[in-house]
Scaffold this motif. Structure first.
Motif, PDB file in Angstrom:
ATOM      1  N   VAL A  68       0.754  -1.165  -0.158  1.00  0.00           N
ATOM      2  CA  VAL A  68       0.009   0.122   0.041  1.00  0.00           C
ATOM      3  C   VAL A  68       0.808   1.147  -0.056  1.00  0.00           C
ATOM      4  O   VAL A  68       1.625   1.409   0.891  1.00  0.00           O
ATOM      5  N   PHE A  69       0.844   2.088  -1.105  1.00  0.00           N
ATOM      6  CA  PHE A  69       1.582   3.433  -1.352  1.00  0.00           C
ATOM      7  C   PHE A  69       0.633   4.430  -1.649  1.00  0.00           C
ATOM      8  O   PHE A  69       0.437   4.793  -2.707  1.00  0.00           O
ATOM      9  N   PRO A  70      -0.094   5.190  -0.662  1.00  0.00           N
ATOM     10  CA  PRO A  70      -0.922   6.182  -0.931  1.00  0.00           C
ATOM     11  C   PRO A  70      -0.431   7.143  -1.313  1.00  0.00           C
ATOM     12  O   PRO A  70       0.630   7.695  -1.195  1.00  0.00           O
ATOM     13  N   PRO A  71      -0.865   7.845  -2.496  1.00  0.00           N
ATOM     14  CA  PRO A  71      -0.580   9.055  -2.857  1.00  0.00           C
ATOM     15  C   PRO A  71      -0.847  10.201  -2.026  1.00  0.00           C
ATOM     16  O   PRO A  71      -1.713   9.809  -1.468  1.00  0.00           O
ATOM     17  N   ASN A  72      -0.375  11.359  -2.220  1.00  0.00           N
ATOM     18  CA  ASN A  72      -0.784  12.581  -1.397  1.00  0.00           C
ATOM     19  C   ASN A  72      -2.079  13.288  -1.440  1.00  0.00           C
ATOM     20  O   ASN A  72      -2.874  13.301  -0.883  1.00  0.00           O
ATOM     21  N   HIS A  94       6.325   7.268  -4.678  1.00  0.00           N
ATOM     22  CA  HIS A  94       6.789   8.432  -4.307  1.00  0.00           C
ATOM     23  C   HIS A  94       5.761   9.618  -3.941  1.00  0.00           C
ATOM     24  O   HIS A  94       6.120  10.733  -4.063  1.00  0.00           O
ATOM     25  N   GLN A  95       4.678   8.950  -3.411  1.00  0.00           N
ATOM     26  CA  GLN A  95       3.757   9.737  -2.985  1.00  0.00           C
ATOM     27  C   GLN A  95       3.107  10.673  -4.541  1.00  0.00           C
ATOM     28  O   GLN A  95       3.028  10.318  -5.628  1.00  0.00           O
ATOM     29  N   GLY A  96       2.970  11.937  -4.220  1.00  0.00           N
ATOM     30  CA  GLY A  96       2.511  13.020  -5.238  1.00  0.00           C
ATOM     31  C   GLY A  96       1.114  12.955  -5.536  1.00  0.00           C
ATOM     32  O   GLY A  96       0.022  12.626  -4.750  1.00  0.00           O
ATOM     33  N   ILE A  97       0.678  12.790  -6.791  1.00  0.00           N
ATOM     34  CA  ILE A  97      -0.412  12.705  -7.476  1.00  0.00           C
ATOM     35  C   ILE A  97      -0.933  11.334  -7.973  1.00  0.00           C
ATOM     36  O   ILE A  97      -0.328  10.894  -8.915  1.00  0.00           O
ATOM     37  N   GLY A  98      -2.110  10.684  -7.074  1.00  0.00           N
ATOM     38  CA  GLY A  98      -2.610   9.577  -7.960  1.00  0.00           C
ATOM     39  C   GLY A  98      -3.776  10.086  -8.899  1.00  0.00           C
ATOM     40  O   GLY A  98      -4.772  10.662  -8.552  1.00  0.00           O
ATOM     41  N   MET A  99      -3.466   9.737 -10.075  1.00  0.00           N
ATOM     42  CA  MET A  99      -4.597  10.109 -11.111  1.00  0.00           C
ATOM     43  C   MET A  99      -5.262   8.924 -11.686  1.00  0.00           C
ATOM     44  O   MET A  99      -5.067   8.267 -12.469  1.00  0.00           O
ATOM     45  N   ARG A 106       0.784  19.769 -16.696  1.00  0.00           N
ATOM     46  CA  ARG A 106       1.521  20.978 -16.795  1.00  0.00           C
ATOM     47  C   ARG A 106       2.154  21.445 -15.297  1.00  0.00           C
ATOM     48  O   ARG A 106       3.073  21.949 -15.078  1.00  0.00           O
ATOM     49  N   LEU A 107       0.950  21.394 -14.431  1.00  0.00           N
ATOM     50  CA  LEU A 107       1.207  21.672 -13.096  1.00  0.00           C
ATOM     51  C   LEU A 107       2.256  20.876 -12.405  1.00  0.00           C
ATOM     52  O   LEU A 107       2.996  21.400 -11.695  1.00  0.00           O
ATOM     53  N   ALA A 108       2.051  19.648 -12.627  1.00  0.00           N
ATOM     54  CA  ALA A 108       2.832  18.658 -12.008  1.00  0.00           C
ATOM     55  C   ALA A 108       4.260  18.717 -12.668  1.00  0.00           C
ATOM     56  O   ALA A 108       5.305  18.680 -11.781  1.00  0.00           O
ATOM     57  N   ASN A 109       4.596  19.200 -13.698  1.00  0.00           N
ATOM     58  CA  ASN A 109       5.736  19.270 -14.483  1.00  0.00           C
ATOM     59  C   ASN A 109       6.372  20.469 -13.961  1.00  0.00           C
ATOM     60  O   ASN A 109       7.774  20.454 -13.560  1.00  0.00           O
ATOM     61  N   GLU A 110       5.710  21.534 -13.528  1.00  0.00           N
ATOM     62  CA  GLU A 110       6.165  22.828 -13.268  1.00  0.00           C
ATOM     63  C   GLU A 110       6.945  22.733 -11.661  1.00  0.00           C
ATOM     64  O   GLU A 110       7.836  23.189 -11.548  1.00  0.00           O
ATOM     65  N   TYR A 111       6.154  21.824 -11.091  1.00  0.00           N
ATOM     66  CA  TYR A 111       6.345  21.864  -9.570  1.00  0.00           C
ATOM     67  C   TYR A 111       7.136  20.316  -9.323  1.00  0.00           C
ATOM     68  O   TYR A 111       7.449  20.059  -8.203  1.00  0.00           O
ATOM     69  N   LYS A 112       7.452  19.634 -10.485  1.00  0.00           N
ATOM     70  CA  LYS A 112       7.911  18.199 -10.479  1.00  0.00           C
ATOM     71  C   LYS A 112       7.500  17.436  -9.309  1.00  0.00           C
ATOM     72  O   LYS A 112       8.157  16.781  -8.333  1.00  0.00           O
ATOM     73  N   ILE A 113       6.254  17.183  -9.319  1.00  0.00           N
ATOM     74  CA  ILE A 113       5.334  16.363  -8.577  1.00  0.00           C
ATOM     75  C   ILE A 113       5.196  14.860  -9.202  1.00  0.00           C
ATOM     76  O   ILE A 113       4.659  15.169 -10.478  1.00  0.00           O
ATOM     77  N   PRO A 114       5.431  13.819  -8.461  1.00  0.00           N
ATOM     78  CA  PRO A 114       5.408  12.735  -9.270  1.00  0.00           C
ATOM     79  C   PRO A 114       3.598  12.406  -9.462  1.00  0.00           C
ATOM     80  O   PRO A 114       2.964  12.823  -8.786  1.00  0.00           O
ATOM     81  N   VAL A 115       3.526  11.892 -10.564  1.00  0.00           N
ATOM     82  CA  VAL A 115       2.126  11.581 -11.140  1.00  0.00           C
ATOM     83  C   VAL A 115       2.247   9.975 -11.302  1.00  0.00           C
ATOM     84  O   VAL A 115       2.871   9.548 -12.302  1.00  0.00           O
ATOM     85  N   VAL A 116       0.962   9.366 -10.878  1.00  0.00           N
ATOM     86  CA  VAL A 116       1.009   7.774 -11.096  1.00  0.00           C
ATOM     87  C   VAL A 116      -0.536   7.743 -11.769  1.00  0.00           C
ATOM     88  O   VAL A 116      -1.508   8.288 -11.131  1.00  0.00           O
ATOM     89  N   PRO A 117      -0.504   7.323 -13.091  1.00  0.00           N
ATOM     90  CA  PRO A 117      -1.713   7.170 -13.805  1.00  0.00           C
ATOM     91  C   PRO A 117      -2.350   5.686 -12.981  1.00  0.00           C
ATOM     92  O   PRO A 117      -1.683   4.696 -12.879  1.00  0.00           O
ATOM     93  N   ILE A 118      -3.478   5.600 -12.631  1.00  0.00           N
ATOM     94  CA  ILE A 118      -4.336   4.499 -11.789  1.00  0.00           C
ATOM     95  C   ILE A 118      -5.521   4.023 -12.489  1.00  0.00           C
ATOM     96  O   ILE A 118      -6.364   4.782 -12.886  1.00  0.00           O
ATOM     97  N   ILE A 134       8.786  12.668 -13.674  1.00  0.00           N
ATOM     98  CA  ILE A 134       7.738  12.831 -12.758  1.00  0.00           C
ATOM     99  C   ILE A 134       6.419  11.842 -13.041  1.00  0.00           C
ATOM    100  O   ILE A 134       5.700  11.618 -11.968  1.00  0.00           O
ATOM    101  N   LEU A 135       6.585  11.134 -14.219  1.00  0.00           N
ATOM    102  CA  LEU A 135       5.374  10.188 -14.551  1.00  0.00           C
ATOM    103  C   LEU A 135       5.856   8.847 -14.084  1.00  0.00           C
ATOM    104  O   LEU A 135       6.714   8.217 -14.786  1.00  0.00           O
ATOM    105  N   ASN A 136       5.079   8.112 -13.180  1.00  0.00           N
ATOM    106  CA  ASN A 136       5.333   6.775 -12.530  1.00  0.00           C
ATOM    107  C   ASN A 136       6.702   6.430 -12.193  1.00  0.00           C
ATOM    108  O   ASN A 136       7.188   5.663 -12.793  1.00  0.00           O
ATOM    109  N   PRO A 137       7.452   7.443 -11.600  1.00  0.00           N
ATOM    110  CA  PRO A 137       8.963   7.265 -11.258  1.00  0.00           C
ATOM    111  C   PRO A 137       9.039   6.037 -10.490  1.00  0.00           C
ATOM    112  O   PRO A 137       8.099   5.539  -9.479  1.00  0.00           O
ATOM    113  N   GLY A 138      10.413   5.379 -10.433  1.00  0.00           N
ATOM    114  CA  GLY A 138      10.440   4.219  -9.442  1.00  0.00           C
ATOM    115  C   GLY A 138      10.140   2.884  -9.995  1.00  0.00           C
ATOM    116  O   GLY A 138      10.098   1.996  -9.391  1.00  0.00           O
ATOM    117  N   LYS A 139       9.693   2.747 -11.382  1.00  0.00           N
ATOM    118  CA  LYS A 139       9.173   1.686 -11.962  1.00  0.00           C
ATOM    119  C   LYS A 139      10.047   1.199 -12.972  1.00  0.00           C
ATOM    120  O   LYS A 139      10.602   2.032 -13.578  1.00  0.00           O
TER     121      LYS A 139
END
Length: 468
Positions: free
Chosen positions: A39-43, A85-90, A59-71, A456-461
């Motif tokens: 279990v790895f919850p996004p923020n 890496h938490q961040g945004i779960g989409m 665009r927002l995530a790329n500007e702030y360098k926030i990880p985004v995971v497509p779900i 930023i997109l699904n990092p660590g995979k």
């Protein structure tokens, strides 16, 4: 990773307050898939409804360098949807429409959250056929199938998801929206970006529309269950069937324990299994002419009768066929209900299946674990469920990874590879050095860098932790 009030405010401005979630219950719900007990919850969880909204979020995530995971539907078995890496779960769940069925060109355009079985049934009503049929087809989504290049029982004759993807609409990590190809059956125009996206596990772009090829639906099939007294011989029979000139539409292998556990776990399945049976092959042939199918079934019988088998069960009715397929498709859930387990997704050339099966058992004995094997034997794809049973927690953590590495080393030595249809994701990434050289891995990582320079997109995979 911290999501500041400013970022939350901007996400809300893009999506509306109703579709941005920060509560623990929602975050935990979207923080797991079917991969063991991770279990790895996004923020924060967001639920966009269009490519344009996804573009604005990226665009927002790329500007702030926030990880985004497509779900997607979270039925994956490699941890591809985990927000490590938490961040945004989409969550893609609002993009769930079948947009167009082109009966003239035998194509369908869908959004990613369309359930695979719903798509198959919908086009079937129009006399069309979408072949890929993963065991989780009743709950998995087409977008996840594309991201993982999912297969299924009928891949042996018809191919896997990649063989049906013609074109994709994709949102890139910087927010740009592109189409990767053309809605044509042939395309030799430039690099094949469509196939690069298929199987990329959400690391290169977010898929928002999918154009799939369809086939005319066959009108008849014959299904048989063949019990073997020796599991190794069941694997040998697989290659023998193809060498005899028959290409089944499905050819599934089930070890004895897989069937026993399924019969205990699933109600409404009545199949007679004798104590001496070690394994079964579930074999299907399909087409439009019953007389030809019966001749093919007779030829298959002639092949399997060269081995130690018991009486073959022919499914005479749709009810019997559905029962046998329900048994096969319920194996994974049955194993999961019986014990803590790890599932590996090995694939080898089909002639090497007996060596792979025997090697898995030998490795299990060496490291003290039991395994239950089943899978799409017709294309050499064997799912290996490693069972904790009475192993100590310490041995489970220390010895099993050694055994898994040896199983993958054996698989590659037999000219196979680490995954046939589940993908690499989070749980298999540190075994990638077995299948690929550092040069190969660096090439792949360089491709990732071109698409996603800020990672930023699904990092660590996919990539090993020690890859620079």
């Amino acid at each position: 990773m911290q999501i500041t009030p400013e970022i939350l405010e901007k996400l809300t401005a893009i999506l509306g307050e109703t579709f941005v979630f920060t509560d623990d219950e929602t975050r935990n719900h979207y923080g797991h898939d079917e991969t063991e007990d991770y279990v790895f919850p996004p923020n924060v969880v967001v639920k966009p409804a269009s490519a344009q909204e996804i573009s604005a979020v990226m665009r927002l995530a790329n500007e702030y360098k926030i990880p985004v995971v497509p779900i997607a539907a979270r039925t994956g078995l490699s941890g591809g949807a985990l927000s490590i890496h938490q961040g945004i779960g989409m969550s893609m769940e609002r993009l769930n429409q079948i947009l167009e069925i082109d009966e003239q060109n035998l194509q369908v355009t869908v959004e990613p959250a369309v359930i695979t079985q719903v798509l198959r049934e919908t086009v079937s009503e129009k006399g069309l056929f979408y072949p890929p049929d993963p065991s989780s087809q009743g709950s998995c989504w087409i977008g996840g199938n594309v991201a993982e290049n999912a297969g299924g029982a009928r891949a042996v004759k018809y191919g896997v998801t990649k063989d049906y993807v013609l074109n994709l609409q994709v949102v890139l990590p910087n927010g740009e929206i592109i189409w990767t190809g053309a809605n044509t059956l042939k395309n030799s125009t430039g690099y094949n970006l469509t196939q690069l996206m298929v199987g990329s596990e959400g690391t290169l772009g977010i898929i928002t529309k999918i154009v799939l090829k369809l086939l005319p639906k066959n009108s008849h099939n014959v299904l048989m269950l063949v019990p073997f007294y020796n599991a190794g011989e069941a694997c040998e029979a697989v290659s023998a069937i193809f060498r005899a000139g028959i290409v089944p539409s499905a050819l599934e292998f089930m070890e004895r324990d897989a069937i026993d556990w399924t019969l205990q776990f699933v109600e409404g399945i009545s199949v007679s299994i004798q104590p001496e049976h070690q394994a079964h092959l579930l074999i299907e042939v399909d087409g439009n002419y019953p007389e030809i199918l019966m001749k093919e079934a007779e030829k298959i019988m002639g092949v399997v009768e060269q081995f130690q088998i018991d009486e073959i069960l022919f499914a005479d009715t749709d009810e019997q066929k559905n029962t046998l397929w329900k048994m096969r498709r319920s194996v994974a859930e049955a194993v999961k209900s019986n014990s803590v387990y790890k599932e590996e997704d090995t694939v080898v050339p089909r002639y090497e299946l007996p060596k792979l099966l025997q090697g898995i058992k030998t490795i299990g004995n060496k490291y003290g674990f039991k395994s239950v094997c089943y899978g799409h034997a017709g294309d050499g794809n064997l799912h290996v469920n490693i069972i904790k049973s009475d192993m100590t927690d310490d041995n489970w953590k220390t010895e099993v990874p050694k055994g898994i590495r040896e199983i993958f080393e054996l698989t590659v030595a037999l000219k196979g590879t680490l995954s046939g249809e589940h993908g690499i994701g989070f749980v298999q990434k540190n075994y990638m050095d077995i299948a690929f050289s550092e040069t190969q891995l660096q090439l792949m990582k360089s491709i990732k860098g071109v698409f996603d320079p800020n990672n930023i997109l699904n990092p660590g995979k996919i990539f090993p932790d020690n890859l620079n």
